[in-house]
Design a protein around this motif. Structure first.
Motif: not given
Length: 457
Positions: A64, A384, A386-388
């Motif tokens: 993540y 934040e 990571i994306e997906k």
């Protein structure tokens, strides 16, 4: 930094092994055997299982959050920058002091080999500074040289342990009968080991567990690794498995070949005394030295990058963000080395009194990182990620719950009184060094860090 200058999968595996295998397996089997006798292999197996569960939680977190900082980055992303700063500062304190303890071990070992006074304050300080200068030069040459030296030192210590196992098996095959394990079974008539109890068995597991710690700091330099979100989740469990195989082999051979040596040896490297061959003894002692030097290499990689990661987030002074053209974070390295030597010098290099911070800091991480993973899985994080991200319910939730439960269990069985007291001439007195170190590392230094950050903001 180009991809070729980053650590690949197998370099990460070797770095993890280097971060975990220090002096513990060379020095500590005797303490585990004293607690549980012939049940020592089971204690190590339980400790390996605990470490594997906790390592899986850190591996899950790395899917993540890929930026450097390890627990600092994970906790900050899950619970906010205040929680992250506290974990980061206390981790930095414990990591620096642990580095100082390991560096002191290397220096004293060299002085002992050379026949010099290991209690001489000036000699130890001079040796400490020389060692840090050598580590500085190695890091200055960049990740390629650092990875090469780390890999060589890792292979050296693994070969020394493998030689111990193979030589032990060879001598066992030459013997008509193995050692009499009844001599070290708790409760036997010889009185060598006290009667076994649940508390003593748990104490032995905790003692063995410390031989597996170190994996929690590997992701501190994840920004210098290739595809950390893919490689770390595979590298951490694989490393724990390989180390567990080595440790169990060592304990099995030691107890079958010469178990009494584990109990009666007065030498620093206990494992060497299970053999009568001077060549084998010297080889194992050399392996222990390589192991200590190797774990200093790992510490010189992890610790400065934790401070650098906090600087990039604006948590500490931006000076610590600076790197050389070769990618060496020299300001954070210099500050880390100063911090690493400061408290050991104040304690006159008495390693026992300053180990407490490192021990407690690990438990704090083991509680919060699995909880952070569950926050990531359910999308409740404050920072934040990571994306997906690649989510896995089994690894992210049940394993994290198990990791928290195991950590609470370890905390409940931890010898708190023993860590904050010391026996002198039969009288138990407060361990002032440990108490002061705890107050400084967990209260005063974080307060200073929060105050400076607030002033900057």
């Amino acid at each position: 930094m180009s991809k070729t200058e980053k650590l690949g999968f197998w370099s990460i595996v070797l770095l993890t092994i280097n971060s975990i295998i220090g002096t513990g397996i060379f020095l500590s089997p005797g303490s585990v055997v004293k607690q549980v006798g012939s049940f020592a292999p089971i204690a190590y197996l339980c400790a390996a299982a605990f470490a594997a569960v906790l390592a899986l939680s850190f591996a899950s977190a790395s899917r993540y959050v890929v930026k450097s900082g390890a627990a600092y980055a994970y906790v900050g992303a899950a619970f906010g920058e205040n929680a992250g700063l506290y974990i980061g500062i206390t981790r930095f304190v414990s990591a620096s002091i642990a580095w100082g303890v390991m560096a002191t071990g290397v220096v004293k070992t060299v002085l002992q080999i050379l026949g010099m006074d290991t209690g001489n304050f000036t000699l130890v300080t001079a040796g400490f500074l020389c060692l840090m200068f050598i580590l500085f030069i190695i890091n200055l040459f960049g990740l390629k040289v650092l990875a090469w030296v780390s890999n060589i030192s890792t292979l050296g210590k693994v070969l020394a342990l493998a030689l111990t196992i193979l030589a032990g098996l060879f001598f066992l095959l030459q013997q008509k009968s193995a050692a009499d394990l009844s001599l070290i079974v708790p409760g036997n008539s010889s009185g060598t080991v006290p009667a076994i109890s649940t508390k003593s068995f748990v104490t032995a597991i905790i003692a063995a567990f410390y031989a597996f710690t170190g994996f929690e700091g590997v992701a501190s330099g994840s920004s210098d690794m290739e595809s950390p979100e893919k490689n770390l989740p595979k590298a951490l469990p694989l490393s724990i498995f390989l180390i567990a195989v080595i440790y169990l082999g060592i304990v099995f051979v030691s107890m079958r070949l010469n178990p009494m040596a584990l109990l009666e040896s007065k030498n620093v490297v206990v494992l060497a005394d299970i053999f009568n061959s001077p060549i084998l003894q010297n080889t194992i002692v050399l392996g222990a030295f390589v192991s200590m030097f190797g774990i200093n290499i790992a510490a010189s990689f992890h610790t400065p990058r934790l401070l650098e990661a906090m600087a990039k987030d604006g948590q500490v002074n931006a000076l610590f963000e600076k790197r050389t053209k070769g990618g060496f974070p020299y300001p954070s390295f210099i500050f880390s080395t100063v911090f690493a030597i400061m408290i050991p010098m104040a304690f006159h290099y008495d390693m026992k009194g300053i180990m407490i911070i490192s021990s407690i800091a690990r438990f704090v991480q083991f509680l919060l990182v699995p909880l952070a993973v569950m926050y990531f899985f359910y999308g409740k994080q404050k920072g934040e990620i990571i994306e997906k991200p690649i989510k896995n319910f089994i690894l992210d939730v049940p394993v994290s719950v198990l990791a928290i439960a195991l950590t609470i269990f370890l905390l409940s069985q931890f010898n708190w009184v023993g860590q904050f007291s010391i026996a002198k001439d039969g009288v138990v007195e407060p361990n002032i060094y440990a108490i002061v170190a705890m107050i400084f590392g967990y209260i005063l230094f974080p307060i200073i860090a929060f105050a400076l950050r607030g002033k900057k903001n």
